[in-house]
Design a protein around this motif. Structure first.
Motif, PDB file in Angstrom:
ATOM      1  N   LYS A  91       0.763  -1.262  -0.013  1.00  0.00           N
ATOM      2  CA  LYS A  91      -0.130  -0.074   0.095  1.00  0.00           C
ATOM      3  C   LYS A  91       1.004   1.383  -0.066  1.00  0.00           C
ATOM      4  O   LYS A  91       0.468   2.300  -0.531  1.00  0.00           O
ATOM      5  N   LYS A  92       2.103   1.259   0.414  1.00  0.00           N
ATOM      6  CA  LYS A  92       2.886   2.232   0.722  1.00  0.00           C
ATOM      7  C   LYS A  92       4.228   2.065  -0.024  1.00  0.00           C
ATOM      8  O   LYS A  92       4.728   0.862   0.026  1.00  0.00           O
ATOM      9  N   LEU A  93       4.758   3.176  -0.359  1.00  0.00           N
ATOM     10  CA  LEU A  93       6.066   3.180  -1.085  1.00  0.00           C
ATOM     11  C   LEU A  93       7.093   3.609   0.183  1.00  0.00           C
ATOM     12  O   LEU A  93       7.455   4.258   0.554  1.00  0.00           O
ATOM     13  N   SER A  94       7.417   2.081   0.692  1.00  0.00           N
ATOM     14  CA  SER A  94       8.098   2.278   1.893  1.00  0.00           C
ATOM     15  C   SER A  94       9.641   1.406   1.807  1.00  0.00           C
ATOM     16  O   SER A  94       9.808   0.515   1.089  1.00  0.00           O
ATOM     17  N   THR A  95      10.408   1.677   2.769  1.00  0.00           N
ATOM     18  CA  THR A  95      11.627   1.139   2.655  1.00  0.00           C
ATOM     19  C   THR A  95      11.860   0.568   4.339  1.00  0.00           C
ATOM     20  O   THR A  95      11.956   1.296   5.206  1.00  0.00           O
ATOM     21  N   PRO A  96      12.295  -0.714   4.259  1.00  0.00           N
ATOM     22  CA  PRO A  96      12.337  -1.372   5.705  1.00  0.00           C
ATOM     23  C   PRO A  96      13.866  -1.130   6.033  1.00  0.00           C
ATOM     24  O   PRO A  96      14.757  -1.325   5.371  1.00  0.00           O
ATOM     25  N   VAL A  97      14.188  -0.674   7.137  1.00  0.00           N
ATOM     26  CA  VAL A  97      15.440  -0.464   7.811  1.00  0.00           C
ATOM     27  C   VAL A  97      15.528  -0.994   9.243  1.00  0.00           C
ATOM     28  O   VAL A  97      14.635  -1.207   9.870  1.00  0.00           O
ATOM     29  N   SER A  98      16.774  -1.250   9.570  1.00  0.00           N
ATOM     30  CA  SER A  98      17.237  -1.797  10.626  1.00  0.00           C
ATOM     31  C   SER A  98      17.854  -0.932  11.768  1.00  0.00           C
ATOM     32  O   SER A  98      18.244   0.347  11.178  1.00  0.00           O
ATOM     33  N   LEU A  99      17.896  -1.089  12.922  1.00  0.00           N
ATOM     34  CA  LEU A  99      18.668  -0.068  13.899  1.00  0.00           C
ATOM     35  C   LEU A  99      19.942  -0.702  14.657  1.00  0.00           C
ATOM     36  O   LEU A  99      20.229  -0.470  15.747  1.00  0.00           O
ATOM     37  N   GLY A 100      20.411  -1.634  13.764  1.00  0.00           N
ATOM     38  CA  GLY A 100      21.672  -2.232  14.207  1.00  0.00           C
ATOM     39  C   GLY A 100      21.464  -3.862  14.625  1.00  0.00           C
ATOM     40  O   GLY A 100      20.392  -4.372  14.322  1.00  0.00           O
ATOM     41  N   PRO A 101      22.529  -4.621  15.295  1.00  0.00           N
ATOM     42  CA  PRO A 101      22.738  -5.952  15.172  1.00  0.00           C
ATOM     43  C   PRO A 101      21.616  -6.258  16.424  1.00  0.00           C
ATOM     44  O   PRO A 101      21.180  -7.585  16.600  1.00  0.00           O
TER      45      PRO A 101
END
Length: 242
Positions: A208-218
């Motif tokens: 539904k959204k033009l989105s990007t998954p991102v992490s916050l480190g290990p």
């Protein structure tokens, strides 16, 4: 200096009557004496220093003495879409994200959200969270209140148009937020509940959204910590956190 939010227009030389909640906070919580100087600000960015000229059980009046030209708002326009967490955990997230400069907060309910709220409880929680937002704004020196939207289901939010860049906090994402290249000064952070979003929900957001998954480190962060960490990274790399 004590700072108080007001909905009144602020014009030097005029007197302002504070509302019931602000009056109670000054008189009964902070024990502020008569003739104390305080700072008032409103929703349109006006900031004034004033003096308490009347302090009674029913009235707190402030005479506006001097306009203050100050802007403590971030150049980043950040919206937080936060899955509702339990009790003090949600309070902590909202308080710290407001201090870090978030402009809009949209609480959402997803399949793994532990908290279940009927309409009465939703109204009560929103009133409580509005107080958290207000006091965090006053304490942090900001000049505008963050907007607190109504509680939405994840599905409803996914169908609402969203401007700017959308980033989903996902510990399994291949790209970390700190190494991401920001493409817009308008950013939406989507933070999941305890246990994270279900696979189907992540797919729904991506569809539904033009989105990007991102992490916050290990390391895997708690729900109440993740959004605060993301706000800190955003402000340090692209905002005004020095």
């Amino acid at each position: 200096m004590i700072r108080i939010h007001t909905t009144s227009n602020l014009s030097v030389g005029t007197n302002i009557l504070l509302d019931k909640n602000a009056s109670h906070h000054l008189r009964n919580v902070l024990k502020t004496p008569l003739h104390s100087q305080i700072q008032l600000f409103n929703d349109v960015g006006q900031v004034c220093e004033g003096m308490i000229i009347e302090l009674s059980r029913s009235i707190v009046a402030v005479k506006l003495i001097q306009a203050i030209d100050i802007n403590t708002e971030s150049p980043l326009d950040v919206t937080l879409v936060q899955s509702v967490s339990r009790g003090d955990r949600m309070d902590y997230t909202l308080q710290k994200c407001v201090e870090l400069g978030v402009n809009k907060i949209i609480p959402i309910i997803s399949s793994r959200t532990v908290v279940r709220l009927d309409e009465r409880k939703k109204t009560s929680r929103l009133r409580h969270w509005a107080g958290i937002v207000k006091h965090a704004t006053e304490q942090s020196g900001r000049v505008k209140l963050a907007t607190l939207e109504k509680i939405e289901s994840l599905e409803n939010w996914a169908n609402i148009s969203t401007a700017g860049e959308i980033m989903i906090l996902d510990p399994l994402a291949g790209t970390s937020l700190a190494k991401h290249t920001l493409k817009s000064a308008s950013v939406t952070i989507v933070a999941g509940p305890e246990g994270g979003f279900a696979k189907e929900e992540l797919e729904l957001i991506k569809r539904k959204k033009l989105s990007t998954p991102v992490s916050l480190g290990p390391r895997t962060l708690r729900s109440e910590t993740a959004a605060v960490c993301a706000m800190s990274i955003l402000q340090a790399l692209w905002g005004d956190l020095a």
